[in-house]
Design a protein around this motif. Sequence first.
Motif, short mmCIF file in Angstrom:
data_model
loop_
_atom_site.label_atom_id
_atom_site.label_comp_id
_atom_site.label_asym_id
_atom_site.label_seq_id
_atom_site.Cartn_x
_atom_site.Cartn_y
_atom_site.Cartn_z
N SER A 193 0.69 -1.63 -0.04
CA SER A 193 -0.01 0.21 0.21
C SER A 193 1.15 1.53 -0.23
CB SER A 193 -1.15 0.26 1.00
OG SER A 193 -0.34 -0.53 2.12
N GLU A 231 -5.58 -7.96 -7.98
CA GLU A 231 -6.77 -8.26 -6.93
C GLU A 231 -6.22 -8.99 -5.11
OE1 GLU A 231 -9.25 -11.29 -8.47
OE2 GLU A 231 -8.02 -11.86 -10.01
N PRO A 286 -10.34 -12.20 4.81
CA PRO A 286 -10.49 -11.27 4.15
C PRO A 286 -10.13 -9.89 4.94
CG PRO A 286 -12.16 -12.07 2.68
CD PRO A 286 -11.86 -13.15 3.98
N GLN A 287 -11.48 -10.27 6.63
CA GLN A 287 -12.28 -9.35 7.19
C GLN A 287 -10.37 -8.79 7.88
OE1 GLN A 287 -14.78 -10.43 9.92
NE2 GLN A 287 -16.07 -9.36 8.86
N ASP A 331 -7.62 -4.83 5.60
CA ASP A 331 -8.87 -3.31 5.48
C ASP A 331 -8.27 -2.77 4.72
OD1 ASP A 331 -9.72 -1.22 6.83
OD2 ASP A 331 -8.59 -0.52 8.13
N ARG A 332 -9.06 -3.61 3.15
CA ARG A 332 -8.42 -3.03 1.64
C ARG A 332 -9.24 -2.28 1.04
NH1 ARG A 332 -2.42 -2.34 0.12
NH2 ARG A 332 -3.54 -1.48 -1.32
N SER A 333 -10.67 -1.45 0.99
CA SER A 333 -11.59 -1.39 0.33
C SER A 333 -10.90 -0.90 -1.26
CB SER A 333 -12.76 -0.26 0.59
OG SER A 333 -11.80 0.83 1.05
N ASP A 334 -10.14 -0.80 -1.65
CA ASP A 334 -9.98 -0.23 -2.51
C ASP A 334 -8.95 -0.77 -3.78
OD1 ASP A 334 -8.16 -0.85 -0.91
OD2 ASP A 334 -6.42 0.49 -2.36
N PRO A 341 -10.51 -5.11 -4.74
CA PRO A 341 -10.86 -6.51 -4.70
C PRO A 341 -10.69 -7.45 -4.63
CG PRO A 341 -10.68 -5.37 -7.60
CD PRO A 341 -9.64 -4.94 -6.38
N VAL A 342 -10.83 -8.15 -2.78
CA VAL A 342 -10.52 -8.91 -2.07
C VAL A 342 -11.57 -10.01 -2.46
CG1 VAL A 342 -9.49 -9.55 0.24
CG2 VAL A 342 -9.95 -7.28 -0.53
N THR A 343 -11.06 -11.45 -2.83
CA THR A 343 -11.61 -12.50 -2.88
C THR A 343 -11.68 -13.16 -1.62
OG1 THR A 343 -12.00 -12.27 -5.02
CG2 THR A 343 -12.52 -14.31 -5.13
N HIS A 344 -12.85 -13.67 -1.03
CA HIS A 344 -12.35 -14.91 -0.10
C HIS A 344 -12.77 -16.20 -0.92
CE1 HIS A 344 -14.84 -16.86 3.18
NE2 HIS A 344 -13.47 -17.22 3.98
#
Length: 241
Positions: A37, A45, A51-52, A55-58, A60-63
């Motif tokens: 970051s 991605e 994923p929790q 802390d990356r909302s910017d 795509p995070v795939t479970h």
Amino acid sequence: MLTAHTIKVLQSLDKKKFRQKYNLFLVEGNKIICELSNSNFKVKEILSTDPQKLDRSDIPVTHISENELKKISFLKTPKDSVAVCYLAEEEKWEDKNIQLVLDGLQDPGNLGTIIRLADWFGIEQIICSEDTVDVYNPKVIQATMGSFTRVNVVYTDLVEYLSKTENVNIGTDMEGENIYTFQKPEKLNLILGNEGNGMRPETEKLVQKSISIPRFGKSQSTESLNVSMAAGIILGQLFSK
């Protein structure tokens, strides 16, 4: 669910030709992923079993499942998450006051450790021969522990570069000047050779000063030091002056 095609592509990224084909490489483990970051590396991605924790909302995070993580990870013990990153774009570069120059290093662990050492000592750039192990090799990335995000690694024709640089080219040699009495030039390239063969002859011809690490052991039977270990000793001494 990851598709079979996606898994196949990610698994292929352990080879340089496929990293170049897809313009991608992998970074594993939340700790190293967090370093991204604050870097110039672009993340396509993140695939994570939790994923929790990221802390990356910017991005795509795939479970994904633990089983899927095992399929795409290059580690014996997979770590939480895998970031799929784009290779850095090649940029113009110029000499820094203190640089490491690597001539044909082949061991990923050595390159990763040397990148980490460079980061520790504030060395911003490493210049590599074109046949040095690829910085995006998964084992190199892992061994850097995130330092690859702060050290610029360049691949070039070493003979051409070393013949034009204004930095003093320094090599290691058993007959070289004692590192503990050596006077550090203001601008220098510390050249480190291949693990088994050392510097190639055409590189050695361009060395302007040679240094050595004296042995203090009574037996004097140890022939040489691991290249990354030698780099650490030399850098520690150069920066102590």
